[in-house]
Design a protein around this motif. Structure first.
Motif, PDB file in Angstrom:
ATOM      1  N   GLU A 107       1.654  -2.158  11.931  1.00  0.00           N
ATOM      2  CA  GLU A 107       0.861  -2.854  10.916  1.00  0.00           C
ATOM      3  C   GLU A 107       0.621  -4.302  11.320  1.00  0.00           C
ATOM      4  OE1 GLU A 107      -0.820  -1.785   8.466  1.00  0.00           O
ATOM      5  OE2 GLU A 107      -1.106  -3.446   7.093  1.00  0.00           O
ATOM      6  N   LYS A 108      -0.634  -4.673  11.419  1.00  0.00           N
ATOM      7  CA  LYS A 108      -1.062  -6.055  11.681  1.00  0.00           C
ATOM      8  C   LYS A 108      -0.268  -6.751  12.795  1.00  0.00           C
ATOM      9  CE  LYS A 108      -3.164  -6.488   7.200  1.00  0.00           C
ATOM     10  NZ  LYS A 108      -2.616  -5.871   6.031  1.00  0.00           N
ATOM     11  N   GLN A 160       4.750  -0.842   3.553  1.00  0.00           N
ATOM     12  CA  GLN A 160       3.473  -0.573   4.220  1.00  0.00           C
ATOM     13  C   GLN A 160       3.281   0.920   4.465  1.00  0.00           C
ATOM     14  OE1 GLN A 160       1.259  -2.781   4.557  1.00  0.00           O
ATOM     15  NE2 GLN A 160       2.387  -4.708   4.382  1.00  0.00           N
ATOM     16  N   ASP A 196     -13.000  -0.805   1.836  1.00  0.00           N
ATOM     17  CA  ASP A 196     -13.709  -0.322   3.017  1.00  0.00           C
ATOM     18  C   ASP A 196     -14.851   0.567   2.555  1.00  0.00           C
ATOM     19  OD1 ASP A 196     -12.219  -1.519   5.111  1.00  0.00           O
ATOM     20  OD2 ASP A 196     -10.649  -0.017   4.895  1.00  0.00           O
ATOM     21  N   ARG A 230     -18.959   0.583   8.874  1.00  0.00           N
ATOM     22  CA  ARG A 230     -17.973   0.204   7.862  1.00  0.00           C
ATOM     23  C   ARG A 230     -18.134  -1.279   7.506  1.00  0.00           C
ATOM     24  NH1 ARG A 230     -13.442  -3.610   8.827  1.00  0.00           N
ATOM     25  NH2 ARG A 230     -12.037  -3.283   7.077  1.00  0.00           N
ATOM     26  N   LEU A 273      -9.259   3.473   0.456  1.00  0.00           N
ATOM     27  CA  LEU A 273      -9.185   2.054   0.083  1.00  0.00           C
ATOM     28  C   LEU A 273     -10.611   1.603  -0.196  1.00  0.00           C
ATOM     29  CD1 LEU A 273      -6.676   0.727   2.783  1.00  0.00           C
ATOM     30  CD2 LEU A 273      -6.250   2.025   0.682  1.00  0.00           C
ATOM     31  N   ILE A 286      -6.852   1.112  12.091  1.00  0.00           N
ATOM     32  CA  ILE A 286      -6.904   2.081  10.990  1.00  0.00           C
ATOM     33  C   ILE A 286      -7.836   1.517   9.917  1.00  0.00           C
ATOM     34  CG2 ILE A 286      -5.571   3.316   9.239  1.00  0.00           C
ATOM     35  CD1 ILE A 286      -3.056   2.739  10.992  1.00  0.00           C
ATOM     36  N   ILE A 287      -8.796   2.325   9.490  1.00  0.00           N
ATOM     37  CA  ILE A 287      -9.715   1.941   8.410  1.00  0.00           C
ATOM     38  C   ILE A 287      -9.301   2.743   7.174  1.00  0.00           C
ATOM     39  CG2 ILE A 287     -12.169   1.941   7.728  1.00  0.00           C
ATOM     40  CD1 ILE A 287     -11.316  -0.128   9.911  1.00  0.00           C
ATOM     41  N   GLY A 288      -9.637   2.230   5.984  1.00  0.00           N
ATOM     42  CA  GLY A 288      -9.054   2.782   4.756  1.00  0.00           C
ATOM     43  C   GLY A 288      -9.471   4.172   4.306  1.00  0.00           C
ATOM     44  N   TYR A 328      -7.701   8.130   4.703  1.00  0.00           N
ATOM     45  CA  TYR A 328      -6.575   8.894   5.252  1.00  0.00           C
ATOM     46  C   TYR A 328      -6.559  10.287   4.638  1.00  0.00           C
ATOM     47  CZ  TYR A 328      -4.705   4.016   5.564  1.00  0.00           C
ATOM     48  OH  TYR A 328      -4.528   2.665   5.772  1.00  0.00           O
ATOM     49  N   THR A 369       1.408   2.087   6.810  1.00  0.00           N
ATOM     50  CA  THR A 369       1.477   2.254   8.273  1.00  0.00           C
ATOM     51  C   THR A 369       2.919   2.520   8.720  1.00  0.00           C
ATOM     52  OG1 THR A 369      -0.379   0.726   8.440  1.00  0.00           O
ATOM     53  CG2 THR A 369       0.824   1.162  10.464  1.00  0.00           C
ATOM     54  N   LEU A 383       0.821  -1.212   0.000  1.00  0.00           N
ATOM     55  CA  LEU A 383       0.000   0.000   0.000  1.00  0.00           C
ATOM     56  C   LEU A 383       0.859   1.268   0.000  1.00  0.00           C
ATOM     57  CD1 LEU A 383      -2.760   1.336   0.196  1.00  0.00           C
ATOM     58  CD2 LEU A 383      -2.710   0.927   2.675  1.00  0.00           C
ATOM     59  N   TYR A 396      -5.334  -5.537  10.940  1.00  0.00           N
ATOM     60  CA  TYR A 396      -5.335  -4.088  10.704  1.00  0.00           C
ATOM     61  C   TYR A 396      -4.020  -3.424  11.096  1.00  0.00           C
ATOM     62  CZ  TYR A 396     -10.403  -4.729  10.615  1.00  0.00           C
ATOM     63  OH  TYR A 396     -11.675  -5.149  10.316  1.00  0.00           O
ATOM     64  N   GLY A 397      -3.875  -2.189  10.622  1.00  0.00           N
ATOM     65  CA  GLY A 397      -2.890  -1.292  11.211  1.00  0.00           C
ATOM     66  C   GLY A 397      -3.512  -0.800  12.511  1.00  0.00           C
TER      67      GLY A 397
HETATM   68  C1  G1P Z   1      -4.767  -2.052   4.799  1.00  0.00           C
HETATM   69  C2  G1P Z   1      -3.748  -1.337   5.699  1.00  0.00           C
HETATM   70  C3  G1P Z   1      -4.122  -1.525   7.167  1.00  0.00           C
HETATM   71  C4  G1P Z   1      -5.546  -1.080   7.416  1.00  0.00           C
HETATM   72  C5  G1P Z   1      -6.516  -1.797   6.437  1.00  0.00           C
HETATM   73  C6  G1P Z   1      -7.922  -1.229   6.563  1.00  0.00           C
HETATM   74  O1  G1P Z   1      -4.620  -3.433   4.986  1.00  0.00           O
HETATM   75  O2  G1P Z   1      -2.457  -1.841   5.441  1.00  0.00           O
HETATM   76  O3  G1P Z   1      -3.242  -0.775   7.973  1.00  0.00           O
HETATM   77  O4  G1P Z   1      -5.912  -1.329   8.746  1.00  0.00           O
HETATM   78  O5  G1P Z   1      -6.089  -1.641   5.077  1.00  0.00           O
HETATM   79  O6  G1P Z   1      -8.818  -1.908   5.740  1.00  0.00           O
HETATM   80  P1  G1P Z   1      -5.264  -4.523   3.959  1.00  0.00           P
HETATM   81  O7  G1P Z   1      -6.650  -4.771   4.453  1.00  0.00           O
HETATM   82  O8  G1P Z   1      -5.237  -3.924   2.601  1.00  0.00           O
HETATM   83  O9  G1P Z   1      -4.388  -5.729   4.092  1.00  0.00           O
END
Ligand code: G1P
Length: 293
Positions: A195-196, A234, A134, A257, A131, A208-210, A212, A236, A111, A171-172
């Protein structure tokens, strides 16, 4: 003066592996939620938040996204001939409302890397990142909620949501403390991001939701970020770098969400969005009732 956010970046080069085989030949961003592709919900949210310059980061096999936001002369001509005015309007509306530019991410390197690909198109100004997995149903568009906080602090702002411990490792996650801005307990100053993490290592239950709002220094921060989780660059981790020189805020947004990149989340979003539709909701509700679940 705090510079205005005019652009929104939509990373859309991912492989969509969670949705195979549907996404083998079709971008996951084009999966239809009721009758609109996923990415269109995010773009409409940007428009409703006052952002009309859209940058989509695409990859191989994503040309359907470009076609979707392009003018389709043949289709529009046919709808005109058949006097399908409403459909014609629905087809035209979105491409009329945005100015869209595309940049390619040749390899899915994460990302952070996708956001970095938008650097030249964004330039030295703040921007939103969305993103489209979401999908957020909210009384005030989620991006607008973040922009209100950005307009006050002039710093990067992240969308946050409380998630149960057992789900946190998807998630982050932030370490953050509430600040006294706005409604109490909804705006946070971020102290750290990871991150995760494993559930036991997570610094909080705030994910963190997508959505920003990012200040342009994030590009330099990502450039100096080595690959992290999954060998990918990443966002994050880039934000963690940014935190060394700039404050970052978070907003526990109001709204529901859906993780539409996940099969169950996608089905839930489909049901709830269909039920809310004026033209479909009644009949769909009757149908669901008839199942006698
Ligand atoms: C991404 C981000 C993550 C965030 C998430 C939200 O992860 O890297 O930090 O919490 O989106 O949907 P992904 O879901 O693309 O792996």
């Amino acid at each position: 003066m705090i510079p205005k956010v005019r652009k929104a970046v939509f990373p859309a080069a991912g492989l969509g592996t969670r949705f195979l085989p549907a996404t083998k030949a079709m971008p996951k961003e084009m999966l239809p939620l009721v009758d609109k592709p996923l990415i269109q919900y995010g773009i409409e949210e940007a428009i409703q938040s006052g952002i009309h310059n859209i940058v989509i980061v695409t990859g191989r096999g994503k040309s359907a996204i470009e076609d979707h936001f392009d003018v389709s002369f043949e289709l529009e001509h046919l709808l005109e001939l058949r006097q399908k005015t409403e459909t014609l309007q629905a087809v035209r509306q979105i491409s009329d409302m945005i100015d869209v530019a595309y940049v390619r991410q040749k390899e899915a390197l994460g990302l952070g890397h996708a956001i970095l690909r938008a650097k030249d198109l964004v330039g030295p100004e703040p921007f939103a990142a969305v993103l489209s997995d979401d999908v957020i149903d909210a009384p005030v568009p989620c991006l607008r909620q973040l922009l209100d906080v950005y307009d006050f602090y002039g710093c990067s702002v992240l969308a946050l949501m409380e998630v149960p411990r057992e789900a946190i490792s998807a998630y982050g996650v932030v370490a953050a403390e509430p600040v006294s801005h706005g409604e109490s307990g909804t705006v946070f100053r971020v102290h750290d991001l990871v991150e995760k993490p494993k559930a036991e290592d997570a610094p909080s239950n705030l994910a963190i939701i997508g959505r920003y709002i990012l200040t342009p220094e994030v590009f330099d921060a990502i450039e100096t970020t080595p690959p992290g989780r999954g060998g990918e660059i990443q966002l994050t981790d880039g934000l963690r770098h940014l935190l060394r020189s700039r404050p970052i805020y978070g907003v526990k947004f109001e709204g529901k969400r859906f993780d539409a990149g996940d099969k169950l989340g996608f089905l839930q979003a489909t049901v709830e969005f269909a039920l809310k539709r004026q033209d479909l909701g009644g009949a769909f509700r009757d149908y669901l009732r008839s199942l006698g679940l």
